[in-house]
Design a protein around this motif. Sequence first.
Motif, mmCIF file in Angstrom:
data_model
loop_
_atom_site.group_PDB
_atom_site.id
_atom_site.type_symbol
_atom_site.label_atom_id
_atom_site.label_comp_id
_atom_site.label_asym_id
_atom_site.label_seq_id
_atom_site.Cartn_x
_atom_site.Cartn_y
_atom_site.Cartn_z
ATOM 1 N N VAL A 86 0.827 -1.219 0.000
ATOM 2 C CA VAL A 86 0.000 0.000 0.000
ATOM 3 C C VAL A 86 0.863 1.272 0.000
ATOM 4 N N GLY A 87 2.188 1.090 -0.161
ATOM 5 C CA GLY A 87 3.089 2.250 -0.195
ATOM 6 C C GLY A 87 3.270 2.910 1.155
ATOM 7 N N ALA A 88 3.124 2.153 2.241
ATOM 8 C CA ALA A 88 3.292 2.728 3.585
ATOM 9 C C ALA A 88 4.754 2.661 4.014
ATOM 10 N N PHE A 89 5.184 3.658 4.754
ATOM 11 C CA PHE A 89 6.532 3.709 5.324
ATOM 12 C C PHE A 89 6.521 2.917 6.629
ATOM 13 N N LEU A 90 7.278 1.826 6.679
ATOM 14 C CA LEU A 90 7.319 0.989 7.877
ATOM 15 C C LEU A 90 8.535 1.323 8.732
ATOM 16 N N ILE A 91 8.305 1.565 10.017
ATOM 17 C CA ILE A 91 9.407 1.718 10.982
ATOM 18 C C ILE A 91 9.394 0.473 11.862
ATOM 19 N N TYR A 92 10.449 -0.328 11.754
ATOM 20 C CA TYR A 92 10.580 -1.555 12.545
ATOM 21 C C TYR A 92 11.466 -1.258 13.753
ATOM 22 N N ILE A 93 10.917 -1.501 14.942
ATOM 23 C CA ILE A 93 11.683 -1.229 16.166
ATOM 24 C C ILE A 93 12.599 -2.409 16.465
ATOM 25 N N SER A 94 13.902 -2.144 16.529
ATOM 26 C CA SER A 94 14.882 -3.186 16.831
ATOM 27 C C SER A 94 15.641 -2.827 18.114
ATOM 28 N N THR A 95 16.794 -3.412 18.318
ATOM 29 C CA THR A 95 17.446 -3.352 19.625
ATOM 30 C C THR A 95 18.958 -3.208 19.538
ATOM 31 N N ASP A 96 19.543 -2.637 20.594
ATOM 32 C CA ASP A 96 21.005 -2.579 20.706
ATOM 33 C C ASP A 96 21.603 -3.980 20.898
ATOM 34 N N TYR A 97 20.771 -4.960 21.252
ATOM 35 C CA TYR A 97 21.264 -6.323 21.487
ATOM 36 C C TYR A 97 21.652 -7.058 20.203
ATOM 37 N N VAL A 98 21.542 -6.381 19.045
ATOM 38 C CA VAL A 98 22.100 -6.998 17.828
ATOM 39 C C VAL A 98 23.628 -6.936 17.863
ATOM 40 N N PHE A 99 24.184 -6.159 18.795
ATOM 41 C CA PHE A 99 25.645 -6.033 18.916
ATOM 42 C C PHE A 99 26.164 -6.830 20.122
ATOM 43 N N ASP A 100 27.455 -7.206 20.045
ATOM 44 C CA ASP A 100 28.006 -8.028 21.137
ATOM 45 C C ASP A 100 28.587 -7.207 22.290
ATOM 46 N N GLY A 101 28.641 -5.878 22.118
ATOM 47 C CA GLY A 101 29.035 -5.018 23.232
ATOM 48 C C GLY A 101 30.524 -4.958 23.518
ATOM 49 N N THR A 102 31.356 -5.393 22.546
ATOM 50 C CA THR A 102 32.803 -5.395 22.802
ATOM 51 C C THR A 102 33.505 -4.142 22.284
ATOM 52 N N SER A 103 32.898 -3.417 21.316
ATOM 53 C CA SER A 103 33.579 -2.212 20.806
ATOM 54 C C SER A 103 32.610 -1.069 20.533
ATOM 55 N N PRO A 104 32.009 -0.529 21.603
ATOM 56 C CA PRO A 104 31.087 0.603 21.429
ATOM 57 C C PRO A 104 31.858 1.887 21.180
ATOM 58 N N PRO A 105 31.198 2.985 20.741
ATOM 59 C CA PRO A 105 29.782 3.015 20.352
ATOM 60 C C PRO A 105 29.589 2.464 18.941
ATOM 61 N N TYR A 106 28.382 1.963 18.667
ATOM 62 C CA TYR A 106 28.085 1.308 17.399
ATOM 63 C C TYR A 106 27.342 2.223 16.442
ATOM 64 N N LYS A 107 27.889 2.306 15.229
ATOM 65 C CA LYS A 107 27.198 3.018 14.155
ATOM 66 C C LYS A 107 26.267 2.029 13.435
ATOM 67 N N GLU A 108 25.350 2.574 12.624
ATOM 68 C CA GLU A 108 24.408 1.742 11.882
ATOM 69 C C GLU A 108 25.123 0.796 10.915
ATOM 70 N N THR A 109 26.325 1.210 10.481
ATOM 71 C CA THR A 109 27.066 0.415 9.492
ATOM 72 C C THR A 109 27.919 -0.671 10.135
ATOM 73 N N ASP A 110 28.042 -0.683 11.459
ATOM 74 C CA ASP A 110 28.860 -1.700 12.127
ATOM 75 C C ASP A 110 28.204 -3.084 12.020
ATOM 76 N N VAL A 111 29.051 -4.103 11.971
ATOM 77 C CA VAL A 111 28.549 -5.460 11.761
ATOM 78 C C VAL A 111 27.935 -6.002 13.053
ATOM 79 N N PRO A 112 26.662 -6.407 12.995
ATOM 80 C CA PRO A 112 26.022 -6.966 14.187
ATOM 81 C C PRO A 112 26.593 -8.338 14.551
ATOM 82 N N ASN A 113 26.524 -8.664 15.830
ATOM 83 C CA ASN A 113 26.946 -9.983 16.297
ATOM 84 C C ASN A 113 26.205 -10.282 17.600
#
Length: 314
Positions: free
Chosen positions: A107-134
């Motif tokens: 329907v051409g709607a803009f979807l905002i999906y709520i995600s989490t900081d827990y996609v990262f392993d927390g070993t090298s903060p701060p995390y940018k959007e381009t950083d590889v999740p683990n």
Amino acid sequence: QEDVDIPSRRVLITGATGLLGRAVFKEFNENNWNAVGCGYRRAQPRFEQINLLDSVAVHDIIHDFQPHVIVHCAAERRPDVVESQPDAASQLNVAASGNLAKEAAGVGAFLIYISTDYVFDGTSPPYKETDVPNPLNLYGKTKLDGEKAVLENNEGAAVLRIPVLYGEVERLEESAVTVMFDKVQFSNKSANMDHWQQRFPTNVKDVATVCRQLAEKRMQDPSVKGTFHWSGNEQMTKYEMACAIADAFNLPSSHLRPITDCPVVGALRPRNAQLDCSRLEMLGIGQRTPFRAGIKESLWPFLVDKRWRQTVFH
């Protein structure tokens, strides 16, 4: 050119009965959007009751309402529950999200999906959007798989990663921050508090504002899409949050005991998954409520002995 004038801007919010969803619904509703919320167990009478795993029901509400924006807040967000019920969590966090993204694209709607900081392993903060999740735990993995499902089914969608939330709760257990209040208030017995994991408590009102600003920005600029981060900027362990809560209400904190070891029970947590929020900041999007002010507002209704503490507030 479709006129997006008031109140013709329509937004659909999933998980509208939850801690974040209620705040998102309120934010859009109070800012000249025609907002419809849906929920499942607690939906009626205020919100539409929809089982997000029922693809026909999801298709029907989206085609009937024709939203311009969908904010997808519904999720299984308790890491220990995800570990114990992996299939159900994956159905909601991954399959339902991918399906919603597909229907939004239809329907051409803009979807905002709520995600989490827990996609990262927390070993090298701060995390940018381009950083590889683990992700370290299954919750983080299901939310990351949900991100992928969303973006595969809807290339114009947005992913908004956020950390631990607090705000106006219906029950103290609704937030990992507010649930500590009774341990703080009942100072007759000592309470162990995690002083290992670095958190960035974030007010749901602020996340709701970010969602609305992102939606409004997108209606002017179709290039607004992809992954974004938002977070409070005060770094605190649970022990430090508990002390700040005690301080805000003029309560003793000497019974709170900082535990500096890595927790051994439950799902693994990242040590410090701090999110870099500069992408949204550069778009002029965002607001941050100071933790002490936000937590005082959230917890005041749950203060057991209000009488002689009135002085704190005047």
